[in-house]
Design a protein around this motif. Structure first.
Motif, PDB file in Angstrom:
ATOM      1  N   HIS A  71     -11.804  -6.087  15.727  1.00 19.55           N
ATOM      2  CA  HIS A  71     -10.508  -6.657  16.101  1.00 19.55           C
ATOM      3  C   HIS A  71      -9.457  -5.573  16.323  1.00 19.55           C
ATOM      4  CE1 HIS A  71      -7.118  -9.421  16.206  1.00 19.55           C
ATOM      5  NE2 HIS A  71      -6.513  -8.684  15.279  1.00 19.55           N
ATOM      6  N   TRP A  72      -9.416  -4.589  15.439  1.00 24.85           N
ATOM      7  CA  TRP A  72      -8.400  -3.539  15.524  1.00 24.85           C
ATOM      8  C   TRP A  72      -8.871  -2.324  16.323  1.00 24.85           C
ATOM      9  CZ3 TRP A  72      -3.766  -5.087  14.529  1.00 24.85           C
ATOM     10  CH2 TRP A  72      -3.539  -6.074  13.564  1.00 24.85           C
ATOM     11  N   GLN A  73     -10.056  -2.455  16.947  1.00 20.33           N
ATOM     12  CA  GLN A  73     -10.598  -1.377  17.805  1.00 20.33           C
ATOM     13  C   GLN A  73     -10.588  -0.031  17.067  1.00 20.33           C
ATOM     14  OE1 GLN A  73      -8.202  -1.508  21.365  1.00 20.33           O
ATOM     15  NE2 GLN A  73      -9.188  -3.370  22.103  1.00 20.33           N
ATOM     16  N   LEU A  74     -11.197  -0.054  15.889  1.00 26.04           N
ATOM     17  CA  LEU A  74     -11.198   1.138  15.037  1.00 26.04           C
ATOM     18  C   LEU A  74     -12.025   2.257  15.662  1.00 26.04           C
ATOM     19  CD1 LEU A  74     -10.461   2.385  12.234  1.00 26.04           C
ATOM     20  CD2 LEU A  74     -12.699   1.547  11.452  1.00 26.04           C
ATOM     21  N   GLU A  75     -11.436   3.444  15.693  1.00 23.55           N
ATOM     22  CA  GLU A  75     -12.175   4.617  16.150  1.00 23.55           C
ATOM     23  C   GLU A  75     -13.055   5.127  15.012  1.00 23.55           C
ATOM     24  OE1 GLU A  75      -9.414   7.144  18.996  1.00 23.55           O
ATOM     25  OE2 GLU A  75      -8.318   6.514  17.201  1.00 23.55           O
ATOM     26  N   HIS A  76     -14.203   5.677  15.382  1.00 21.76           N
ATOM     27  CA  HIS A  76     -15.103   6.230  14.370  1.00 21.76           C
ATOM     28  C   HIS A  76     -14.404   7.342  13.589  1.00 21.76           C
ATOM     29  CE1 HIS A  76     -19.312   4.825  15.841  1.00 21.76           C
ATOM     30  NE2 HIS A  76     -18.433   3.840  15.822  1.00 21.76           N
ATOM     31  N   GLY A  77     -14.567   7.276  12.279  1.00 23.65           N
ATOM     32  CA  GLY A  77     -14.041   8.325  11.423  1.00 23.65           C
ATOM     33  C   GLY A  77     -12.613   8.104  10.966  1.00 23.65           C
ATOM     34  N   LEU A 120       0.835  -1.203   0.000  1.00 24.16           N
ATOM     35  CA  LEU A 120       0.000   0.000   0.000  1.00 24.16           C
ATOM     36  C   LEU A 120       0.866   1.246   0.000  1.00 24.16           C
ATOM     37  CD1 LEU A 120      -2.923  -0.761   2.507  1.00 24.16           C
ATOM     38  CD2 LEU A 120      -2.987  -0.746   0.008  1.00 24.16           C
ATOM     39  N   TYR A 121       0.477   2.191  -0.837  1.00 20.87           N
ATOM     40  CA  TYR A 121       1.070   3.525  -0.829  1.00 20.87           C
ATOM     41  C   TYR A 121       0.021   4.481  -0.265  1.00 20.87           C
ATOM     42  CZ  TYR A 121       5.349   2.468  -3.441  1.00 20.87           C
ATOM     43  OH  TYR A 121       6.578   1.980  -3.818  1.00 20.87           O
ATOM     44  N   VAL A 140      -6.504  -5.285   1.553  1.00 22.79           N
ATOM     45  CA  VAL A 140      -6.368  -3.835   1.743  1.00 22.79           C
ATOM     46  C   VAL A 140      -6.955  -3.424   3.084  1.00 22.79           C
ATOM     47  CG1 VAL A 140      -7.123  -1.580   0.910  1.00 22.79           C
ATOM     48  CG2 VAL A 140      -6.300  -3.279  -0.715  1.00 22.79           C
ATOM     49  N   LEU A 141      -8.147  -3.921   3.402  1.00 22.43           N
ATOM     50  CA  LEU A 141      -8.810  -3.558   4.661  1.00 22.43           C
ATOM     51  C   LEU A 141      -7.956  -3.951   5.861  1.00 22.43           C
ATOM     52  CD1 LEU A 141     -12.558  -4.523   4.045  1.00 22.43           C
ATOM     53  CD2 LEU A 141     -11.693  -2.285   4.724  1.00 22.43           C
ATOM     54  N   ASP A 142      -7.513  -5.190   5.872  1.00 23.48           N
ATOM     55  CA  ASP A 142      -6.752  -5.666   7.018  1.00 23.48           C
ATOM     56  C   ASP A 142      -5.450  -4.883   7.169  1.00 23.48           C
ATOM     57  OD1 ASP A 142      -6.375  -7.365   9.222  1.00 23.48           O
ATOM     58  OD2 ASP A 142      -5.094  -8.692   8.044  1.00 23.48           O
ATOM     59  N   THR A 143      -4.791  -4.593   6.051  1.00 19.20           N
ATOM     60  CA  THR A 143      -3.522  -3.868   6.089  1.00 19.20           C
ATOM     61  C   THR A 143      -3.718  -2.443   6.587  1.00 19.20           C
ATOM     62  OG1 THR A 143      -2.737  -5.209   4.224  1.00 19.20           O
ATOM     63  CG2 THR A 143      -1.513  -3.192   4.740  1.00 19.20           C
ATOM     64  N   VAL A 144      -4.751  -1.773   6.088  1.00 17.40           N
ATOM     65  CA  VAL A 144      -5.006  -0.384   6.494  1.00 17.40           C
ATOM     66  C   VAL A 144      -5.372  -0.308   7.971  1.00 17.40           C
ATOM     67  CG1 VAL A 144      -6.622   1.546   6.243  1.00 17.40           C
ATOM     68  CG2 VAL A 144      -5.600   0.496   4.222  1.00 17.40           C
ATOM     69  N   SER A 164     -16.825  -9.067   6.986  1.00 19.06           N
ATOM     70  CA  SER A 164     -15.402  -9.100   7.317  1.00 19.06           C
ATOM     71  C   SER A 164     -14.940  -7.731   7.816  1.00 19.06           C
ATOM     72  CB  SER A 164     -14.584  -9.512   6.092  1.00 19.06           C
ATOM     73  OG  SER A 164     -14.941 -10.814   5.663  1.00 19.06           O
ATOM     74  N   LEU A 165     -15.452  -6.670   7.177  1.00 19.71           N
ATOM     75  CA  LEU A 165     -15.102  -5.320   7.599  1.00 19.71           C
ATOM     76  C   LEU A 165     -15.521  -5.072   9.048  1.00 19.71           C
ATOM     77  CD1 LEU A 165     -14.119  -2.453   7.078  1.00 19.71           C
ATOM     78  CD2 LEU A 165     -16.320  -1.947   6.001  1.00 19.71           C
TER      79      LEU A 165
END
Length: 753
Positions: free
Chosen positions: A609-615, A513-514, A565-569, A602-603
């Motif tokens: 899993h990665w405890q994504l913050e909103h936004g 990813l770039y 891409v999703l998992d990497t980001v 999956s998303l």
């Protein structure tokens, strides 16, 4: 005499006449009864008495008569007349004359007290009746105002444009509300502060034309309408036929029989638009409640005016964008976007009926030399003339479009290879005629590539690709035209081989990813990144994303690529968060991704899993991804929003989507395609599209991102247009993850120190 010792008696004498005797016994002869009697004629005896009797009788009669007269006179004055007055007043009151009174002066007599009680009762009835009448009048006026308000609300909903709204509001006030006259005027900001009537009902238009109303502090501005506009407050005018304040309009008001009026200001964002004025023949019209109801109607009207004007602006902008996006401004022909849609439609029809069609792509040979030698104006004239010549050579049902530069496309329904080739010959002969440019003649040759559906390709993209291949072959052919042949095209085998390599690349971790920075136009600082997939093949080197993503789409590997891409980001975001870096990253989802429920599930798991913050994760989707299945796309976008993931429209302006549909979807921003941004300094049409898109997006409360910002001049122009976010090589190229921290620390666009 035997019966009594002494006395009187009246009896007849020996002559037969009546005598009155008086007798008494003589006591000397007591041993026997002896009497003395003396008699006189009765008439003589009673003469004086009769005279006295008759006199007294007459006196009594006179007294009785006088007493009767006096009694009659007294009863008529003190009893009969009051009773008659009371009776008349009672009868009048019974007949409905509540002003009837006895008219008797108060005193101590019972009849006078009764009359006073009656008058007091009549006064009370009159008061109550007057109160009821006043209340009824208020109710009638309020009901009239409410009917007017209700009719106005219907007009507000149904009006298609501003003039229709104003006319209908005036009609409702007069025909539904029952008012005498209603009119709407707009306030002009000229030197005289003129008031211009724009709608009227209930009187001849000449009535207003001769009023000469202003909203300035002059005599002409002291009327209800001018005062309401100037003050911004409702104004009620009364005594319109006599009040000196309205002397300029007394005669007109008398002619129309109007006594009162109300002028209601129309405002937008505190600025005066004009006034809604209503006249009434009722001197007491427009009480407090009626004013409040009509004021609500005026506020609704002002809102309607503002809404309709905004709608008109949106429609004009949408039409302009639609025209600029779908038509070539130089030739007026459909452009490549509309032509692709036309191809899509023809493919669907031919799929059903097993029909065929031919696609011709026409290119002018050495057109660049014309621009270089004679200038762009001459080149534009050649292109315009070329479009006109081709159009005149086509039959009904055959469609022409300008694709790009000097290339035109022609769709030939139901054509075979032979009929398409014959049409190509005819077109080349037409274009071979000399062009006349202000006395200068110019010979222009054209090459034509031909591709057939479904023989050569079955998708729009492939048809255009194959036609381009045929056009390049035609340019190298002595005939100047060529039908597509598989031997010209090695792409198919290349793509098959590439699909196998891509599968191995996912297994071996060759994809990376770039990250390209996105910069706030307001602060000049980074506000996030877009993650871009790159494939660095061990032997072939960097493989273009548009190539391998297309292969992934066509082979079904797009889900695996998108999952990676999703998992990497998300992993990268977690690492940055731990190091104190909080910048969102946008990823791209394809049409297939939006239709893939498994990917969205999956998303959700990845975010947890990665405890994504909103936004912190953003998603970009293209217009075409939405247009393929709007309802399914809406459901997917709502799921993303529920996860706190903003969604952007990517490559805006290159697809063909309804703005009204896009408005109903949960987007946060639009991203203008770089093809418009890059050309905006040299192409007026591209600049107009960018400017209109920014304004329309802001009207829809969407942020705007412009990609393709390749120079400072483009940055400055976008900033002047009001763009929110920029992305392009001018600020930062896509970079691998290990260069991001250094860029943030050294770039003037990076994080503030």
């Amino acid at each position: 005499m035997a019966a009594q010792r002494e006395g009187t008696a009246e009896t007849a004498d020996h002559l037969g006449g009546d005598r009155l005797y008086a007798f008494t016994p003589i006591h000397a002869f007591s041993e026997s009864e002896a009497y003395i009697s003396v008699g006189i004629p009765s008439g003589t005896a009673y003469a004086d008495l009769n005279r006295l009797y008759h006199r007294e009788v007459w006196l009594i009669l006179v007294v009785v008569v006088l007493a009767g007269i006096i009694a009659w006179l007294g009863s008529d004055r003190w009893l009969l007349q009051p009773l008659a007055a009371l009776g008349r007043a009672s009868e009048a009151l019974r007949a409905g004359n509540l002003s009837a009174r006895t008219g008797l002066a108060p005193d101590t007599r019972e009849i006078a007290q009764l009359a006073a009680t009656f008058d007091a009762m009549a006064d009370s009835l009159q008061t109550r009746y007057d109160t009821i009448l006043a209340q009824d009048a208020e109710l009638v006026r309020s009901h009239r105002a409410l009917k007017t308000l209700s009719g106005g609300n219907r007009a507000l909903i149904r009006a298609r444009d501003e003039r229709e709204l104003l006319d209908e509001m005036c009609r409702v006030a007069v025909e539904v509300g029952g008012y005498a006259i209603a009119w709407v005027a707009y306030a002009e900001n000229d030197a005289d502060r003129s008031v211009v009537p724009v709608a009227l009902r209930g009187v001849d238009p000449a009535f207003l034309q001769e009023l000469k109303i202003s909203w300035a502090e002059t005599d002409a501005g002291q009327g209800p309408t001018g005062t309401a506009i100037r003050s911004g407050q409702p104004y009620v005018g009364r005594n319109l036929q006599s009040d000196p304040k309205y002397r300029l309009w007394h005669d007109r008001n008398r002619q129309q029989g109007i006594h009162s009026s109300i002028s209601l200001p129309l405002q937008s964002a505190g600025a005066p638009l004009g006034a809604f004025t209503i006249y009434s023949g009722d001197p007491d019209a427009f009480d407090t409640e009626e004013q409040a109801i009509l004021q609500e109607m005026a506020e609704d009207m002002a809102y309607g005016i503002k809404t309709l004007r905004l709608r008109q602006q949106h429609e004009a902008a949408q039409k302009q964008i639609h025209k600029l996006a779908l038509y070539d401004t130089l030739t007026g022909l459909p452009n490549h976007i509309q032509f692709q849609d036309l191809l899509e439609a023809n493919i669907r029809v031919r799929d059903n009926d097993q029909g065929t069609f031919a696609l011709l792509i026409i290119g002018l040979d050495r057109f660049r030399d014309i621009n270089t030698t004679l200038g762009f104006e001459a080149g534009d004239r050649v292109l315009s003339d070329t479009g006109l010549r081709i159009q005149n050579a086509l039959a009904e049902g055959e469609v022409l479009a300008r694709l790009r530069g000097d290339e035109f496309a022609v769709l030939l329904p139901d054509a075979t290879a032979d009929t398409a080739a014959a049409k190509a010959v005819n077109l080349r002969e037409t274009l071979a005629e000399l062009y006349n440019l202000d006395g200068f003649t110019l010979a222009v040759n054209a090459s034509i590539g031909i591709v057939l559906f479904p023989e050569h390709a079955m998708t729009t993209e492939r048809l255009i690709q194959q036609a381009d291949v045929a056009l390049q072959q035609a340019k190298h052919s002595s005939l100047g035209q060529a039908v597509y042949s598989a031997e010209y095209d090695e792409q198919k085998s290349y793509h098959l081989a590439l699909a196998g390599k891509l599968h191995r690349a996912l297994e071996k971790g060759e994809l990376t990813l770039y990250y390209q920075p996105k910069i706030s136009m307001a602060s000049g600082r980074i506000i996030g990144f877009e993650a871009l997939a790159r494939w660095i093949h061990p032997k072939d080197g960097m493989i273009r994303p548009d190539v391998f993503i297309g292969v992934a789409e066509s082979t079904g590997m797009i889900r695996a690529v998108s999952s990676w891409v999703l998992d990497t980001v998300l992993q990268q975001l977690a690492q940055w968060r731990e190091s104190g870096l909080h910048l969102p990253v946008a990823i791209n989802l394809s049409p297939r991704n939006l239709q893939d429920a498994g990917l969205l599930e999956s998303l959700e798991r990845f975010c947890t899993h990665w405890q994504l913050e909103h936004g912190m994760l953003e998603v970009e989707v293209t217009e075409n991804a939405i247009a393929e299945n709007v309802e399914q796309a809406r459901a997917s976008l709502l799921r993303l929003r529920a996860l706190g993931i903003p969604v952007f429209i990517d490559d805006f302006g290159t697809g063909y989507s309804s703005l009204s549909t896009l408005k109903t979807l949960p987007f946060s921003a639009v991203k203008i395609d770089k093809s418009f941004v890059i050309d905006m300094l040299e192409d007026r049409d591209a600049a107009a599209i960018v400017r209109s898109t920014i304004k329309l997006a802001h009207d829809m409360e969407l942020a705007v991102i412009a990609e393709g910002v390749e120079s400072e001049a483009i940055w400055i122009e976008l900033k002047e247009f009001g763009c929110d976010i920029g992305q392009g090589f001018y600020m930062g190229k896509p970079m691998p993850e290990n260069e991001v921290v250094r860029w943030l620390a050294t770039s003037r666009w990076g994080m503030p120190q």
